[in-house]
Design a protein around this motif. Structure first.
Motif, PDB file in Angstrom:
ATOM      1  N   THR A  12      41.576  50.377  49.914  1.00 11.27           N
ATOM      2  CA  THR A  12      41.001  49.108  49.611  1.00 11.27           C
ATOM      3  C   THR A  12      39.430  49.155  49.585  1.00 11.27           C
ATOM      4  O   THR A  12      38.784  50.115  50.221  1.00 11.27           O
ATOM      5  CB  THR A  12      41.576  47.991  50.676  1.00 11.27           C
ATOM      6  OG1 THR A  12      41.090  46.620  50.446  1.00 11.27           O
ATOM      7  CG2 THR A  12      41.007  48.384  51.875  1.00 11.27           C
ATOM      8  N   LEU A  18      40.821  43.877  47.492  1.00  8.05           N
ATOM      9  CA  LEU A  18      40.545  44.553  46.651  1.00  8.05           C
ATOM     10  C   LEU A  18      41.376  46.001  46.594  1.00  8.05           C
ATOM     11  O   LEU A  18      41.039  46.846  47.305  1.00  8.05           O
ATOM     12  CB  LEU A  18      39.080  44.896  46.526  1.00  8.05           C
ATOM     13  CG  LEU A  18      38.477  45.700  45.408  1.00  8.05           C
ATOM     14  CD1 LEU A  18      38.721  45.268  44.171  1.00  8.05           C
ATOM     15  CD2 LEU A  18      36.904  46.253  45.475  1.00  8.05           C
ATOM     16  N   ARG A  19      42.523  46.140  45.815  1.00  9.30           N
ATOM     17  CA  ARG A  19      43.127  47.310  45.770  1.00  9.30           C
ATOM     18  C   ARG A  19      42.847  47.827  44.164  1.00  9.30           C
ATOM     19  O   ARG A  19      43.481  47.476  43.294  1.00  9.30           O
ATOM     20  CB  ARG A  19      44.657  46.806  45.833  1.00  9.30           C
ATOM     21  CG  ARG A  19      44.901  45.937  47.164  1.00  9.30           C
ATOM     22  CD  ARG A  19      44.771  46.763  48.245  1.00  9.30           C
ATOM     23  NE  ARG A  19      44.957  45.811  49.428  1.00  9.30           N
ATOM     24  CZ  ARG A  19      45.915  45.580  50.400  1.00  9.30           C
ATOM     25  NH1 ARG A  19      46.976  46.558  50.094  1.00  9.30           N
ATOM     26  NH2 ARG A  19      45.766  45.004  51.390  1.00  9.30           N
ATOM     27  N   PHE A  20      42.138  49.041  44.375  1.00 10.39           N
ATOM     28  CA  PHE A  20      41.626  49.478  42.929  1.00 10.39           C
ATOM     29  C   PHE A  20      42.095  50.937  42.704  1.00 10.39           C
ATOM     30  O   PHE A  20      41.571  51.299  41.522  1.00 10.39           O
ATOM     31  CB  PHE A  20      40.178  49.450  43.066  1.00 10.39           C
ATOM     32  CG  PHE A  20      39.540  50.021  44.096  1.00 10.39           C
ATOM     33  CD1 PHE A  20      39.264  49.642  45.385  1.00 10.39           C
ATOM     34  CD2 PHE A  20      39.018  51.285  43.823  1.00 10.39           C
ATOM     35  CE1 PHE A  20      38.590  50.124  46.122  1.00 10.39           C
ATOM     36  CE2 PHE A  20      38.529  51.850  44.817  1.00 10.39           C
ATOM     37  CZ  PHE A  20      38.369  51.590  46.073  1.00 10.39           C
ATOM     38  N   TRP A  25      47.946  51.883  42.025  1.00 14.61           N
ATOM     39  CA  TRP A  25      48.421  51.112  41.083  1.00 14.61           C
ATOM     40  C   TRP A  25      49.663  51.720  40.235  1.00 14.61           C
ATOM     41  O   TRP A  25      50.713  50.749  40.039  1.00 14.61           O
ATOM     42  CB  TRP A  25      47.361  50.675  40.061  1.00 14.61           C
ATOM     43  CG  TRP A  25      46.644  49.404  40.381  1.00 14.61           C
ATOM     44  CD1 TRP A  25      45.487  49.443  40.933  1.00 14.61           C
ATOM     45  CD2 TRP A  25      47.351  48.103  40.302  1.00 14.61           C
ATOM     46  NE1 TRP A  25      45.274  47.962  41.263  1.00 14.61           N
ATOM     47  CE2 TRP A  25      46.064  47.394  40.781  1.00 14.61           C
ATOM     48  CE3 TRP A  25      48.422  47.749  39.976  1.00 14.61           C
ATOM     49  CZ2 TRP A  25      46.381  45.911  40.817  1.00 14.61           C
ATOM     50  CZ3 TRP A  25      48.687  46.318  40.230  1.00 14.61           C
ATOM     51  CH2 TRP A  25      47.732  45.313  40.656  1.00 14.61           C
ATOM     52  N   MET A 192      43.496  49.629  35.344  1.00 19.02           N
ATOM     53  CA  MET A 192      43.373  48.838  36.732  1.00 19.02           C
ATOM     54  C   MET A 192      42.289  49.071  37.549  1.00 19.02           C
ATOM     55  O   MET A 192      41.792  48.387  38.298  1.00 19.02           O
ATOM     56  CB  MET A 192      44.871  48.544  37.345  1.00 19.02           C
ATOM     57  CG  MET A 192      45.786  47.893  36.732  1.00 19.02           C
ATOM     58  SD  MET A 192      45.342  46.220  36.276  1.00 19.02           S
ATOM     59  CE  MET A 192      45.072  45.411  37.866  1.00 19.02           C
ATOM     60  N   TRP A 193      42.156  50.362  37.711  1.00 21.62           N
ATOM     61  CA  TRP A 193      40.829  50.923  38.342  1.00 21.62           C
ATOM     62  C   TRP A 193      39.561  50.429  38.102  1.00 21.62           C
ATOM     63  O   TRP A 193      39.003  49.666  38.450  1.00 21.62           O
ATOM     64  CB  TRP A 193      41.043  52.341  38.342  1.00 21.62           C
ATOM     65  CG  TRP A 193      40.022  53.383  39.001  1.00 21.62           C
ATOM     66  CD1 TRP A 193      39.318  53.118  40.272  1.00 21.62           C
ATOM     67  CD2 TRP A 193      39.442  54.608  38.446  1.00 21.62           C
ATOM     68  NE1 TRP A 193      38.449  54.056  40.298  1.00 21.62           N
ATOM     69  CE2 TRP A 193      38.465  54.890  39.467  1.00 21.62           C
ATOM     70  CE3 TRP A 193      39.794  55.462  37.185  1.00 21.62           C
ATOM     71  CZ2 TRP A 193      37.769  56.182  39.266  1.00 21.62           C
ATOM     72  CZ3 TRP A 193      38.941  56.399  37.040  1.00 21.62           C
ATOM     73  CH2 TRP A 193      37.823  56.742  38.197  1.00 21.62           C
ATOM     74  N   ARG A 195      39.384  47.813  36.060  1.00 27.62           N
ATOM     75  CA  ARG A 195      39.467  46.362  35.898  1.00 27.62           C
ATOM     76  C   ARG A 195      39.093  45.679  37.269  1.00 27.62           C
ATOM     77  O   ARG A 195      38.486  44.743  37.282  1.00 27.62           O
ATOM     78  CB  ARG A 195      40.577  45.847  35.513  1.00 27.62           C
ATOM     79  CG  ARG A 195      40.926  44.219  35.416  1.00 27.62           C
ATOM     80  CD  ARG A 195      42.257  44.024  35.035  1.00 27.62           C
ATOM     81  NE  ARG A 195      42.625  42.592  35.273  1.00 27.62           N
ATOM     82  CZ  ARG A 195      42.335  41.714  34.505  1.00 27.62           C
ATOM     83  NH1 ARG A 195      41.682  41.789  33.391  1.00 27.62           N
ATOM     84  NH2 ARG A 195      42.435  40.417  35.052  1.00 27.62           N
ATOM     85  N   CYS A 196      39.428  46.392  38.180  1.00 29.17           N
ATOM     86  CA  CYS A 196      39.183  45.604  39.530  1.00 29.17           C
ATOM     87  C   CYS A 196      37.809  45.648  40.157  1.00 29.17           C
ATOM     88  O   CYS A 196      37.531  44.919  41.033  1.00 29.17           O
ATOM     89  CB  CYS A 196      40.385  46.430  40.543  1.00 29.17           C
ATOM     90  SG  CYS A 196      41.973  45.891  40.306  1.00 29.17           S
ATOM     91  N   ALA A 227      45.632  40.431  40.170  1.00 30.80           N
ATOM     92  CA  ALA A 227      45.057  41.174  41.215  1.00 30.80           C
ATOM     93  C   ALA A 227      43.526  40.750  41.235  1.00 30.80           C
ATOM     94  O   ALA A 227      42.941  40.473  40.258  1.00 30.80           O
ATOM     95  CB  ALA A 227      45.139  42.697  40.888  1.00 30.80           C
ATOM     96  N   THR A 229      39.515  40.958  41.577  1.00 29.66           N
ATOM     97  CA  THR A 229      38.647  41.884  40.909  1.00 29.66           C
ATOM     98  C   THR A 229      37.185  41.436  41.504  1.00 29.66           C
ATOM     99  O   THR A 229      37.050  40.357  41.863  1.00 29.66           O
ATOM    100  CB  THR A 229      38.651  41.723  39.436  1.00 29.66           C
ATOM    101  OG1 THR A 229      38.516  40.428  39.071  1.00 29.66           O
ATOM    102  CG2 THR A 229      40.097  42.043  38.808  1.00 29.66           C
ATOM    103  N   GLU A 232      35.140  39.434  37.884  1.00 29.95           N
ATOM    104  CA  GLU A 232      35.868  38.772  37.054  1.00 29.95           C
ATOM    105  C   GLU A 232      34.719  38.024  35.978  1.00 29.95           C
ATOM    106  O   GLU A 232      34.578  37.877  34.870  1.00 29.95           O
ATOM    107  CB  GLU A 232      36.545  37.607  37.596  1.00 29.95           C
ATOM    108  CG  GLU A 232      37.353  36.882  36.653  1.00 29.95           C
ATOM    109  CD  GLU A 232      38.500  37.791  35.759  1.00 29.95           C
ATOM    110  OE1 GLU A 232      38.701  37.554  34.478  1.00 29.95           O
ATOM    111  OE2 GLU A 232      38.879  38.766  36.370  1.00 29.95           O
TER     112      GLU A 232
END
Ligand SMILES: N[C@@H](CCC(=O)N[C@@H](CS)C(=O)NCC(=O)O)C(=O)O
Length: 241
Positions: A12, A18-20, A25, A192-193, A195-196, A227, A229, A232
């Motif tokens: 985090t 925030l889990r990136f 994922w 996702m990495w 995007r977050c 999730a 981010t 955004e």
């Protein structure tokens, strides 16, 4: 979702929502695929002692009924062997999926890092920043600021790295064929990495990879789309030629 005794340690940032981590994922998606629930525990780079029981210092770490498993590929295989329904590999052999796993690690991590590594740093808790900067600058051989210089060129390079994925997804909805499997999650975790943590858009709307990513953002009741981010609003405004 089935009730289980699963605990997942996940990376985090400053904000615990925030889990990136791209590797975490993959496991989030693997658990959702198998309709398994896990108790997710936020972990930071400076929390090494929290996962010392696993005998190493990286996440994801899964604890299943007291057994600890680390490394996302080993966790995926553990889930497949111990929770066989809703196969993670579908019709593909485990070795073919492992190839995709390795391609994502070896080809996509470096290509995406060149775009987002400073955003990752900015999203971290203050207590993690010095360690992250020192370890990643050593790994990359340059300052984080220098690594992400000239993003449009880096995005063009990534586009080339993604060519095999684009070709495959131009002909089928998922790497798994008509339905997603763990190969899809290995690659999607990388997006996702980005995007977050990052306002940079990596894909053009016309790209079949973009459409695939949209499908996976919507999968499992929009779990990935929902999730947290950091950027955004910014992301929607930033575009590259
Ligand atoms: N091959 C491992 C990679 C895991 C990994 O590198 N995790 C990062 C977070 S994204 C980490 O925990 N790094 C610890 C560190 O750099 O100290 C996997 O697939 O799980």
């Amino acid at each position: 979702m089935a009730a289980t005794e699963l605990t997942l340690y996940e990376l985090t940032g400053a904000n615990p929502e925030l889990r990136f981590s791209p590797f975490c994922w993959r496991i989030r998606l693997a658990l959702a695929h198998k309709r398994l629930n896990a108790n997710c525990i936020a972990w930071r780079f400076s929390d090494k002692q929290k996962i010392a029981f696993s005998g190493q210092g990286a996440v994801p770490v899964l604890v299943d009924h007291g057994q600890s498993i680390h490394d996302s590929w080993r966790i995926a295989k553990h889930l497949e062997e111990n929770y066989p329904s809703q196969s993670l590999f579908g019709n593909a052999s485990a070795s073919l999926v492992q190839f995709v796993n390795a391609w994502a690690d070896r080809a996509l991590v470096p290509a995406i890092a060149q775009i987002v590594i400073l955003d990752v740093f900015n999203g971290l808790h203050e207590q993690d920043k010095a360690y992250f900067r020192a370890s990643r600058e050593k790994m990359l051989g340059a300052s984080l600021e220098a690594v992400v210089e000239d993003k449009p060129t880096k995005i063009t390079k990534l586009k080339r790295v993604l060519a095999p994925l684009r070709q495959a997804l131009g002909e089928q909805a998922y790497l798994g064929g008509n339905a997603a499997n763990y190969a899809d999650y290995c690659v999607f975790g990388m997006f996702m990495w980005a995007r977050c943590v990052s306002p940079s858009e990596l894909l053009e709307k016309e790209d079949p990879i973009y459409t695939w990513r949209e499908r996976l953002l919507d999968a499992f009741d929009g779990m990935a789309r929902a999730a947290f981010t950091v950027s955004e609003n910014q992301r929607l405004k930033v575009t590259y030629p």
